[in-house]
Scaffold this active site. Structure first.
Site, PDB file in Angstrom:
ATOM      1  N   ARG A   1       0.611  -1.244   0.285  1.00 46.16           N
ATOM      2  CA  ARG A   1      -0.154   0.043  -0.272  1.00 46.16           C
ATOM      3  C   ARG A   1       1.467   0.979   0.234  1.00 46.16           C
ATOM      4  O   ARG A   1       1.924   1.536   0.115  1.00 46.16           O
ATOM      5  CB  ARG A   1      -0.862  -0.059   1.196  1.00 46.16           C
ATOM      6  CG  ARG A   1      -1.434  -1.095   1.202  1.00 46.16           C
ATOM      7  CD  ARG A   1      -3.111  -0.425   2.145  1.00 46.16           C
ATOM      8  NE  ARG A   1      -2.586  -0.126   3.769  1.00 46.16           N
ATOM      9  CZ  ARG A   1      -3.968   0.610   4.174  1.00 46.16           C
ATOM     10  NH1 ARG A   1      -4.575   0.491   4.011  1.00 46.16           N
ATOM     11  NH2 ARG A   1      -2.957   0.658   5.630  1.00 46.16           N
TER      12      ARG A   1
ATOM     13  N   LYS B   1       3.675 -10.558  10.431  1.00 42.76           N
ATOM     14  CA  LYS B   1       2.531 -10.720   9.286  1.00 42.76           C
ATOM     15  C   LYS B   1       3.133 -11.597   7.874  1.00 42.76           C
ATOM     16  O   LYS B   1       4.261 -11.947   7.829  1.00 42.76           O
ATOM     17  CB  LYS B   1       3.552  -9.191   8.455  1.00 42.76           C
ATOM     18  CG  LYS B   1       2.667  -9.212   7.445  1.00 42.76           C
ATOM     19  CD  LYS B   1       2.604  -7.681   6.712  1.00 42.76           C
ATOM     20  CE  LYS B   1       2.076  -6.947   5.658  1.00 42.76           C
ATOM     21  NZ  LYS B   1       2.207  -6.070   5.454  1.00 42.76           N
TER      22      LYS B   1
ATOM     23  N   ARG C   1      -1.766  -1.074  14.808  1.00 44.44           N
ATOM     24  CA  ARG C   1      -1.269  -1.325  14.761  1.00 44.44           C
ATOM     25  C   ARG C   1      -0.787  -1.879  16.700  1.00 44.44           C
ATOM     26  O   ARG C   1      -1.990  -1.437  17.120  1.00 44.44           O
ATOM     27  CB  ARG C   1       0.740  -0.614  15.540  1.00 44.44           C
ATOM     28  CG  ARG C   1       1.506   0.048  14.325  1.00 44.44           C
ATOM     29  CD  ARG C   1       1.978  -1.470  13.290  1.00 44.44           C
ATOM     30  NE  ARG C   1       2.676  -1.016  11.794  1.00 44.44           N
ATOM     31  CZ  ARG C   1       2.221  -0.887  11.290  1.00 44.44           C
ATOM     32  NH1 ARG C   1       0.806  -1.824  10.662  1.00 44.44           N
ATOM     33  NH2 ARG C   1       2.909  -0.984   9.663  1.00 44.44           N
TER      34      ARG C   1
HETATM   35  P1  ATP Z   1      -0.382  -0.831   6.864  1.00 45.92           P
HETATM   36  O1  ATP Z   1      -1.104  -1.613   8.266  1.00 45.92           O
HETATM   37  O2  ATP Z   1      -0.415  -0.078   6.705  1.00 45.92           O
HETATM   38  O3  ATP Z   1      -1.540  -2.284   6.094  1.00 45.92           O
HETATM   39  P2  ATP Z   1       1.982  -2.164   6.726  1.00 45.92           P
HETATM   40  O4  ATP Z   1       3.250  -1.800   7.124  1.00 45.92           O
HETATM   41  O5  ATP Z   1       2.053  -3.568   7.514  1.00 45.92           O
HETATM   42  O6  ATP Z   1       0.928  -1.630   7.191  1.00 45.92           O
HETATM   43  P3  ATP Z   1       1.909  -2.511   3.805  1.00 45.92           P
HETATM   44  O7  ATP Z   1       1.916  -1.537   2.778  1.00 45.92           O
HETATM   45  O8  ATP Z   1       0.357  -2.731   4.355  1.00 45.92           O
HETATM   46  O9  ATP Z   1       2.091  -1.699   5.033  1.00 45.92           O
HETATM   47  O10 ATP Z   1       2.685  -3.655   3.512  1.00 45.92           O
HETATM   48  C1  ATP Z   1       4.458  -3.106   2.930  1.00 45.92           C
HETATM   49  C2  ATP Z   1       5.080  -3.024   4.637  1.00 45.92           C
HETATM   50  O11 ATP Z   1       5.022  -4.380   4.372  1.00 45.92           O
HETATM   51  C3  ATP Z   1       6.205  -2.965   4.097  1.00 45.92           C
HETATM   52  O12 ATP Z   1       6.039  -1.234   4.377  1.00 45.92           O
HETATM   53  C4  ATP Z   1       7.034  -4.134   4.447  1.00 45.92           C
HETATM   54  O13 ATP Z   1       7.315  -3.544   5.979  1.00 45.92           O
HETATM   55  C5  ATP Z   1       6.193  -5.159   5.255  1.00 45.92           C
HETATM   56  N1  ATP Z   1       6.288  -6.458   3.660  1.00 45.92           N
HETATM   57  C6  ATP Z   1       7.489  -6.342   2.463  1.00 45.92           C
HETATM   58  N2  ATP Z   1       7.635  -7.433   1.882  1.00 45.92           N
HETATM   59  C7  ATP Z   1       7.199  -8.336   3.467  1.00 45.92           C
HETATM   60  C8  ATP Z   1       7.351  -9.866   2.949  1.00 45.92           C
HETATM   61  N3  ATP Z   1       7.452 -10.022   2.089  1.00 45.92           N
HETATM   62  N4  ATP Z   1       6.326 -10.020   3.831  1.00 45.92           N
HETATM   63  C9  ATP Z   1       6.060  -9.566   5.125  1.00 45.92           C
HETATM   64  N5  ATP Z   1       5.928  -7.809   5.333  1.00 45.92           N
HETATM   65  C10 ATP Z   1       6.941  -7.784   4.154  1.00 45.92           C
HETATM   66  C1  BTN Z   2       0.594  -4.998   1.868  1.00 47.83           C
HETATM   67  O1  BTN Z   2       0.703  -5.266   2.590  1.00 47.83           O
HETATM   68  O2  BTN Z   2       0.450  -3.802   1.683  1.00 47.83           O
HETATM   69  C2  BTN Z   2       0.079  -5.844   0.241  1.00 47.83           C
HETATM   70  C3  BTN Z   2       1.442  -6.510  -0.237  1.00 47.83           C
HETATM   71  C4  BTN Z   2       0.594  -7.374  -1.329  1.00 47.83           C
HETATM   72  C5  BTN Z   2       1.968  -8.275  -2.308  1.00 47.83           C
HETATM   73  C6  BTN Z   2       0.716  -8.855  -2.881  1.00 47.83           C
HETATM   74  S1  BTN Z   2       2.369 -10.107  -4.601  1.00 47.83           S
HETATM   75  C7  BTN Z   2       1.264  -9.888  -5.423  1.00 47.83           C
HETATM   76  C8  BTN Z   2       0.482  -8.484  -5.899  1.00 47.83           C
HETATM   77  N1  BTN Z   2       1.769  -7.711  -6.167  1.00 47.83           N
HETATM   78  C9  BTN Z   2       1.975  -6.750  -6.268  1.00 47.83           C
HETATM   79  O3  BTN Z   2       3.032  -5.854  -6.708  1.00 47.83           O
HETATM   80  N2  BTN Z   2       1.512  -6.941  -4.757  1.00 47.83           N
HETATM   81  C10 BTN Z   2       0.716  -7.507  -4.546  1.00 47.83           C
END
Ligand code: ATP
Ligand code: BTN
Length: 317
Positions: free
Chosen positions: A119, A184, A314
């Protein structure tokens, strides 16, 4: 794509997890051992971990179960309408670029994404062969208003699919994550493309960690989890089936039909949480969601609803 063909062919050979000597591989490709070394370098750039053993050759640290359309269709019981993309920038972007040509329910799955996203421009770590990177195009008959609930319903559907396959206690985190043991495990990214008539066009992206090792800490800056070994082709078939069934249910009955499921799976229900909204932090006790998909927070004895893409939830324990 051309420069990727030989490294991809090399992965197919190494996928069995056995040792393959430099001479053997050089003979297969009709090149020198130095040429093989160049392909090995590409594999390492894609996040593949392999050992190079003096006198024995190259060997993956663990065998790879590569995606295979015939296997997915077999598990699905029909043509699953999925495309296998070994290497892509982002599976979401791939579908967005082709949205005018797609049927609702068309999906794609990749082994590696070079520009996977989360996101608000955040990055998603997506090394080769170890996880699930999946996207599906869905036409929302009820237009954009249905989009908020969509992310929650997809979370429920994927959590239940992963529970069924692994037997583990997968949970959902509002609005777009799956958690395992408070870490996560997976993320969901729904992106909307332009409207035609009354319809909205959604690309539903899902990334699930299965066997990820040593993620780049510049990208993954929070606690994360792996699901562990599963048959990835079976997983894709089950995800497609479960999404199609439940997205139709969602369009017919709305989010109300999924409220009990959300409460059953909610990782933070009745726990202290904080909401990060820009510079602001709002604290309270999580009380589930309402039928609009808003997060409910108990603050000083009253329940307030919070909704919007700028909010990050969080733990506050
Ligand atoms: P939100 O609660 O706003 O969704 P979030 O920190 O989980 O917060 P997202 O945009 O949902 O943000 O997910 C992107 C984030 O997830 C990255 O900033 C990183 O910290 C984490 N991330 C990236 N790749 C992975 C992965 N393969 N597995 C777990 N976490 C990941
Ligand atoms: C998040 O936690 O913010 C969402 C992560 C979503 C990752 C998936 S992997 C398949 C698809 N292609 C992308 O570029 N992002 C989503």
């Amino acid at each position: 794509m051309r420069s990727q063909q030989n490294p991809l062919k090399l992965i197919e050979i190494l996928a069995d997890g056995k040792s393959h000597s430099g001479e053997e591989l050089a003979a297969v490709f009709g090149i020198t051992r130095a040429g093989i070394n160049k392909y090995i370098k590409v594999l390492r750039e894609w996040g593949i971990t392999l050992n190079s053993i003096q006198g024995k050759g190259y060997c993956l640290t663990s065998p790879l179960d590569l995606f295979n359309k015939a296997k997915i269709d077999h598990y699905y019981g029909a043509d699953s309408d999925v495309e296998i993309l070994p290497i892509i920038d982002s599976t979401n972007q791939y579908l967005l670029d082709r949205i005018d040509t797609l049927q609702s329910g068309h999906s794609c799955v990749a082994e590696f994404q070079s520009k996977a996203r989360g996101r608000r421009g955040r990055k998603w770590f997506a090394p080769f062969g170890s996880n699930l990177y999946f996207s599906m195009y869905w036409r929302l008959e009820q237009g954009i208003a249905a989009a908020m609930g969509l992310s929650l319903v997809v979370g429920i559907v994927i959590a239940d699919t992963l529970r069924e396959l692994s037997g583990q206690n997968i949970k959902v985190k509002w609005p777009n994550d799956l958690y395992l043991n408070d870490q996560k495990l997976a993320g969901i990214l729904i992106e909307l493309a332009g409207k035609t008539g009354d319809y909205a066009h959604a690309v539903i992206g899902i990334g699930v960690n299965l066997n990820m090792t040593n993620p780049d800490t510049d990208i993954v800056n929070q606690a994360w989890a792996n699901l562990g070994q599963v048959d990835r082709n079976l997983l894709v078939a089950k995800v497609i089936k479960a999404l199609k069934v439940n997205l139709i249910k969602f369009e017919q009955q709305g989010l109300t039909a999924f409220m009990t499921d959300w409460n059953r799976l909610d990782n933070f229900i009745n726990r202290p949480v904080k909401l990060l909204i820009g510079e602001n932090i709002i604290r309270g006790i999580a009380k589930g969601i309402n039928d609009q998909g808003a997060l409910l927070l108990e603050q000083n004895g009253t329940i307030n609803a919070y909704i919007g893409g700028e909010i990050s939830l969080r733990s506050d324990e």
